[in-house]
Design an enzyme around this catalytic site. Structure first.
Site, PDB file in Angstrom:
ATOM      1  N   GLY A  46      10.595   2.951 -15.631  1.00 26.39           N
ATOM      2  CA  GLY A  46      10.440   3.801 -14.453  1.00 26.39           C
ATOM      3  C   GLY A  46       9.108   3.540 -13.791  1.00 26.39           C
ATOM      4  O   GLY A  46       8.212   2.910 -14.377  1.00 26.39           O
ATOM      5  N   CYS A  94       3.521   5.321 -20.823  1.00 28.14           N
ATOM      6  CA  CYS A  94       3.243   5.386 -19.378  1.00 28.14           C
ATOM      7  C   CYS A  94       2.523   4.098 -18.974  1.00 28.14           C
ATOM      8  O   CYS A  94       1.560   3.709 -19.637  1.00 28.14           O
ATOM      9  CB  CYS A  94       2.367   6.602 -19.065  1.00 28.14           C
ATOM     10  SG  CYS A  94       1.991   6.783 -17.308  1.00 28.14           S
ATOM     11  N   LEU A  95       2.999   3.481 -17.898  1.00 29.46           N
ATOM     12  CA  LEU A  95       2.384   2.221 -17.465  1.00 29.46           C
ATOM     13  C   LEU A  95       0.949   2.442 -16.982  1.00 29.46           C
ATOM     14  O   LEU A  95       0.178   1.490 -16.913  1.00 29.46           O
ATOM     15  CB  LEU A  95       3.237   1.569 -16.370  1.00 29.46           C
ATOM     16  CG  LEU A  95       4.657   1.173 -16.807  1.00 29.46           C
ATOM     17  CD1 LEU A  95       5.442   0.597 -15.634  1.00 29.46           C
ATOM     18  CD2 LEU A  95       4.622   0.179 -17.971  1.00 29.46           C
ATOM     19  N   HIS A 136       9.629  12.551 -16.301  1.00 26.61           N
ATOM     20  CA  HIS A 136       8.297  11.931 -16.392  1.00 26.61           C
ATOM     21  C   HIS A 136       7.851  11.466 -14.999  1.00 26.61           C
ATOM     22  O   HIS A 136       6.693  11.674 -14.605  1.00 26.61           O
ATOM     23  CB  HIS A 136       8.401  10.759 -17.377  1.00 26.61           C
ATOM     24  CG  HIS A 136       7.180   9.916 -17.535  1.00 26.61           C
ATOM     25  ND1 HIS A 136       6.485   9.817 -18.722  1.00 26.61           N
ATOM     26  CD2 HIS A 136       6.523   9.083 -16.677  1.00 26.61           C
ATOM     27  CE1 HIS A 136       5.466   8.986 -18.575  1.00 26.61           C
ATOM     28  NE2 HIS A 136       5.469   8.517 -17.339  1.00 26.61           N
ATOM     29  N   HIS A 140       4.813  12.654 -12.236  1.00 27.65           N
ATOM     30  CA  HIS A 140       3.838  11.794 -11.536  1.00 27.65           C
ATOM     31  C   HIS A 140       3.699  12.210 -10.061  1.00 27.65           C
ATOM     32  O   HIS A 140       2.603  12.178  -9.501  1.00 27.65           O
ATOM     33  CB  HIS A 140       4.279  10.332 -11.572  1.00 27.65           C
ATOM     34  CG  HIS A 140       3.829   9.562 -12.778  1.00 27.65           C
ATOM     35  ND1 HIS A 140       2.498   9.423 -13.118  1.00 27.65           N
ATOM     36  CD2 HIS A 140       4.519   8.849 -13.703  1.00 27.65           C
ATOM     37  CE1 HIS A 140       2.405   8.662 -14.211  1.00 27.65           C
ATOM     38  NE2 HIS A 140       3.617   8.311 -14.589  1.00 27.65           N
TER      39      HIS A 140
HETATM   40  O1  K1U Z   1       6.193   6.079 -15.372  1.00 25.36           O
HETATM   41  C1  K1U Z   1       5.847   5.223 -16.147  1.00 25.36           C
HETATM   42  O2  K1U Z   1       4.691   5.118 -16.489  1.00 25.36           O
HETATM   43  C2  K1U Z   1       6.882   4.280 -16.725  1.00 25.36           C
HETATM   44  C3  K1U Z   1       7.296   4.658 -18.132  1.00 25.36           C
HETATM   45  C4  K1U Z   1       8.531   5.533 -18.046  1.00 25.36           C
HETATM   46  C5  K1U Z   1       8.911   6.277 -19.286  1.00 25.36           C
HETATM   47  C6  K1U Z   1       9.124   5.662 -20.483  1.00 25.36           C
HETATM   48  C7  K1U Z   1       9.497   6.373 -21.594  1.00 25.36           C
HETATM   49  C8  K1U Z   1       9.662   7.711 -21.507  1.00 25.36           C
HETATM   50  C9  K1U Z   1       9.435   8.333 -20.340  1.00 25.36           C
HETATM   51  C10 K1U Z   1       9.062   7.616 -19.224  1.00 25.36           C
HETATM   52  C11 K1U Z   1       7.608   3.379 -18.898  1.00 25.36           C
HETATM   53  O3  K1U Z   1       8.464   2.650 -18.535  1.00 25.36           O
HETATM   54  S1  K1U Z   1       6.644   3.052 -20.288  1.00 25.36           S
HETATM   55  C12 K1U Z   1       7.328   1.522 -20.920  1.00 25.36           C
HETATM   56  C13 K1U Z   1       8.622   1.703 -21.628  1.00 25.36           C
HETATM   57  O4  K1U Z   1       8.993   2.795 -21.969  1.00 25.36           O
HETATM   58  C14 K1U Z   1       9.487   0.534 -21.894  1.00 25.36           C
HETATM   59  C15 K1U Z   1       9.062  -0.737 -21.629  1.00 25.36           C
HETATM   60  C16 K1U Z   1       9.897  -1.821 -21.900  1.00 25.36           C
HETATM   61  C17 K1U Z   1      11.139  -1.619 -22.428  1.00 25.36           C
HETATM   62  C18 K1U Z   1      11.562  -0.359 -22.712  1.00 25.36           C
HETATM   63  C19 K1U Z   1      10.738   0.729 -22.442  1.00 25.36           C
HETATM   64 ZN    ZN Z   2       4.057   7.293 -16.351  1.00 24.97          ZN
END
Ligand code: K1U
Ligand code: ZN
Length: 171
Positions: A46, A94-95, A136, A140
């Site tokens: 996301g 979270c990225l 989530h 943001h």
């Molecule tokens: O909003 C963001 O920072 C993105 C975040 C979204 C999210 C992940 C997990 C739970 C709630 C919200 C991410 O994408 S973190 C990376 C991640 O979860 C992932 C990366 C590669 C493959 C699978 C998952």
């Molecule tokens: Zn996030």
């Protein structure tokens, strides 16, 4: 499409409340395309526009597991219109807070109203990872981070760590 730099904690822009999107213009279409490109590159499931420094209520999500079978979704002005009583705990990332994870409890299922890139008003019911992710991302849009759902001790610890790294010029 352009991969844009991610905004990282403790950047104050992550605490801004984002502005609603009006008509779907080329600017919004380009923003959504760049967000998807940035999200896939990260990689993430996301992204909210503020995470690339744009304070608009735009979210992209793709929770599909197979990168050869992508299901990109774009949500303009998403809002939760119903949430289940049942909760689910997920170890969130979270990225904007790289390599830090924490367990967050949120409603297990939600109904979300939004506009799509065609400007149509839509509603979906989400469960599983999609439900967690959309909550989530909507956080943001309101300047809320998943670490705000953790204990003050854990939150203070991670904020301090990222503040130190930023001071050293590591991020
Ligand atoms: O909003 C963001 O920072 C993105 C975040 C979204 C999210 C992940 C997990 C739970 C709630 C919200 C991410 O994408 S973190 C990376 C991640 O979860 C992932 C990366 C590669 C493959 C699978 C998952
Ligand atoms: Zn996030």
């Amino acid at each position: 499409m352009t991969i844009r730099p991610l905004v990282i904690l403790p950047d104050a822009r992550l605490r801004l409340a984002s502005e609603p999107v009006g008509p779907v213009t080329d600017e919004i279409r380009t923003l959504a395309a760049d967000m998807l490109e940035t999200m896939y590159d990260a990689p993430g499931v996301g992204l909210a526009a503020i995470q690339i420094g744009v304070p608009r209520r735009v979210v992209t999500i793709d929770t599909s597991k197979d990168e050869n079978d992508r299901h990109p979704q774009v949500f303009l002005n998403p809002e939760i219109v119903w949430a289940s009583e049942e909760k689910r705990i997920y170890d969130e990332g979270c990225l904007s807070i790289p390599e830090f994870y924490g367990e967050v409890e949120r409603p297990d299922r939600v109904r979300v109203r939004f506009r799509d890139l065609q400007g149509e008003e839509r509603e979906i019911e989400a469960d599983g990872l999609l439900a967690t992710c959309i909550q989530h991302e909507i956080d943001h849009l309101d300047g809320v981070l998943f670490i705000d759902h953790l204990s003050k001790l854990k939150r203070d610890r991670v904020v301090k760590k990222f503040a130190k790294a930023a001071k050293r010029g590591d991020v």
